[in-house]
Scaffold this motif. Sequence first.
Motif, short mmCIF file in Angstrom:
data_model
loop_
_atom_site.label_atom_id
_atom_site.label_comp_id
_atom_site.label_asym_id
_atom_site.label_seq_id
_atom_site.Cartn_x
_atom_site.Cartn_y
_atom_site.Cartn_z
N HIS A 29 0.80 -1.23 0.00
CA HIS A 29 0.00 0.00 0.00
C HIS A 29 0.84 1.28 0.00
CE1 HIS A 29 -3.59 -2.41 0.76
NE2 HIS A 29 -2.93 -3.02 1.74
N GLY A 30 2.16 1.15 0.04
CA GLY A 30 3.03 2.33 0.17
C GLY A 30 2.85 3.36 -0.93
N ALA A 31 2.57 2.91 -2.15
CA ALA A 31 2.43 3.85 -3.27
C ALA A 31 1.26 4.80 -3.05
CB ALA A 31 2.24 3.08 -4.58
N ASN A 32 0.16 4.28 -2.50
CA ASN A 32 -1.02 5.10 -2.27
C ASN A 32 -1.05 5.75 -0.88
OD1 ASN A 32 -2.13 4.54 -4.82
ND2 ASN A 32 -2.95 2.59 -4.07
N HIS A 33 -0.26 5.19 0.03
CA HIS A 33 -0.23 5.70 1.41
C HIS A 33 1.23 5.98 1.78
CE1 HIS A 33 -4.39 3.84 2.56
NE2 HIS A 33 -4.27 3.97 1.25
N PRO A 34 1.76 7.14 1.38
CA PRO A 34 3.19 7.42 1.53
C PRO A 34 3.71 7.38 2.97
CG PRO A 34 2.14 9.03 0.08
CD PRO A 34 1.04 8.21 0.68
N HIS A 35 2.82 7.62 3.95
CA HIS A 35 3.29 7.61 5.34
C HIS A 35 3.79 6.22 5.76
CE1 HIS A 35 -0.67 5.82 6.03
NE2 HIS A 35 -0.21 5.42 7.19
N LEU A 36 3.41 5.18 5.02
CA LEU A 36 3.84 3.82 5.39
C LEU A 36 5.35 3.63 5.23
CD1 LEU A 36 0.91 1.68 3.93
CD2 LEU A 36 1.33 2.29 6.33
N GLN A 37 5.97 4.44 4.38
CA GLN A 37 7.43 4.38 4.26
C GLN A 37 8.08 4.87 5.55
OE1 GLN A 37 9.25 6.80 1.19
NE2 GLN A 37 11.14 5.62 1.26
N GLU A 38 7.57 6.00 6.06
CA GLU A 38 8.12 6.51 7.32
C GLU A 38 7.82 5.53 8.46
OE1 GLU A 38 8.10 10.38 10.34
OE2 GLU A 38 6.79 10.38 8.58
N LYS B 276 5.70 8.09 19.66
CA LYS B 276 4.85 9.27 19.48
C LYS B 276 4.71 9.61 18.00
CE LYS B 276 6.01 11.31 23.95
NZ LYS B 276 6.85 12.32 24.64
N ARG B 277 5.83 9.53 17.28
CA ARG B 277 5.79 9.85 15.85
C ARG B 277 4.95 8.82 15.09
NH1 ARG B 277 5.09 13.55 12.26
NH2 ARG B 277 5.81 12.92 10.21
N MET B 278 5.08 7.54 15.45
CA MET B 278 4.26 6.50 14.81
C MET B 278 2.78 6.77 15.02
SD MET B 278 6.06 2.75 15.24
CE MET B 278 7.47 2.80 16.32
N ARG B 279 2.43 7.19 16.23
CA ARG B 279 1.02 7.47 16.52
C ARG B 279 0.53 8.65 15.69
NH1 ARG B 279 -3.26 6.76 19.85
NH2 ARG B 279 -2.37 4.95 20.90
N VAL B 280 1.36 9.68 15.54
CA VAL B 280 0.96 10.87 14.77
C VAL B 280 0.70 10.52 13.31
CG1 VAL B 280 1.78 13.08 13.85
CG2 VAL B 280 2.06 12.57 16.29
N ILE B 281 1.65 9.82 12.68
CA ILE B 281 1.52 9.58 11.24
C ILE B 281 0.46 8.55 10.90
CG2 ILE B 281 3.92 10.27 10.79
CD1 ILE B 281 4.56 7.30 10.27
N THR B 282 0.04 7.76 11.89
CA THR B 282 -1.01 6.76 11.64
C THR B 282 -2.38 7.26 12.13
OG1 THR B 282 -0.58 5.68 13.77
CG2 THR B 282 0.58 4.80 11.83
N ASP B 283 -2.45 8.55 12.49
CA ASP B 283 -3.71 9.12 12.98
C ASP B 283 -4.23 8.31 14.17
OD1 ASP B 283 -5.87 10.81 13.13
OD2 ASP B 283 -7.04 9.74 11.61
N LEU C 22 0.37 -2.53 16.61
CA LEU C 22 1.22 -1.39 16.95
C LEU C 22 0.70 -0.67 18.19
CD1 LEU C 22 1.97 0.11 13.41
CD2 LEU C 22 3.69 -0.79 15.00
N ALA C 23 -0.62 -0.50 18.27
CA ALA C 23 -1.22 0.14 19.45
C ALA C 23 -0.97 -0.69 20.70
CB ALA C 23 -2.72 0.34 19.23
N GLU C 24 -1.07 -2.00 20.55
CA GLU C 24 -0.82 -2.90 21.69
C GLU C 24 0.64 -2.83 22.12
OE1 GLU C 24 -0.55 -7.62 21.99
OE2 GLU C 24 -2.56 -6.95 21.45
N MET C 25 1.55 -2.76 21.14
CA MET C 25 2.98 -2.67 21.46
C MET C 25 3.29 -1.35 22.15
SD MET C 25 6.36 -3.29 19.18
CE MET C 25 6.25 -5.04 19.53
N GLU C 26 2.65 -0.28 21.69
CA GLU C 26 2.85 1.02 22.34
C GLU C 26 2.43 0.94 23.81
OE1 GLU C 26 1.36 5.45 21.26
OE2 GLU C 26 -0.13 4.10 22.13
N ALA C 27 1.27 0.36 24.07
CA ALA C 27 0.76 0.25 25.44
C ALA C 27 1.72 -0.54 26.31
CB ALA C 27 -0.62 -0.39 25.45
#
Length: 231
Positions: free
Chosen positions: A112-121, A182-189, A208-213
């Motif tokens: 999905h990276g081509a359509n969702h550029p934030h996935l690269q970051e 924090k940055r992961m949470r921001v770019i993934t809304d 990812l949310a579970e890992m953050e917690a």
Amino acid sequence: MNQFTDKHTPAEIVKIFPKASDFFKERRIDFCCGGNKPLENVFKEKSLDGNTVLAELNSLYEEWSKEDHEVKDWDSVPPSELIDHIVHTHHAYLEQELTPLGQFVTKIYRVHGANHPHLQELYHLYNEFKVEMEEHSIKEEQEVFPLIKEYEKNPSEELLEKIRIANGGLEDDHDAVGELLKRMRVITDDFTPPADACNSYRITYARLAEMEADTFQHIHLENNVLFKNLA
């Protein structure tokens, strides 16, 4: 029942009211790496309405207090017991989750990276996080935790100084990891998948949310209990 005020720190509140960690995460209030700032400072920094936040927090605490909870008082637990909990709970979780979750992050970036550029970051952030946490866990288990267990048995100023030096590096690591999350949470809304997201996309964000917690709780126990009680 005591109510929380803006003089309390997020770290203090989470020790008394563990469920507050979810409340703070929703509002992007740090309770682990930077959790020792009084709420009055946090409210100013984030331009939050302190009265509203405290009213919600205390209302949740009041409801929670009516339920039957056994809250572990980690401050009263011997360091060796807390270390074993961290290793068998949080380090074990990372060992099981980091690689398979990394495969999901890579998969959705590839598809999905081509359509969702934030996935690269996200891909780069996650892989940096993975390396940091793996190296961090090894350093703790091989160097720092054995020193703390030895200090518990045979306390000395020399040993305490060694621990302080080692802990300084670990707390820097915690800050770096906290910023990555924090940055992961921001770019993934806030880990909210797009409306058209496939199942893999949704699973990735949920994990990812579970890992953050888990990571925030892990860092909270180290910074605000284990290391603080040795200071």
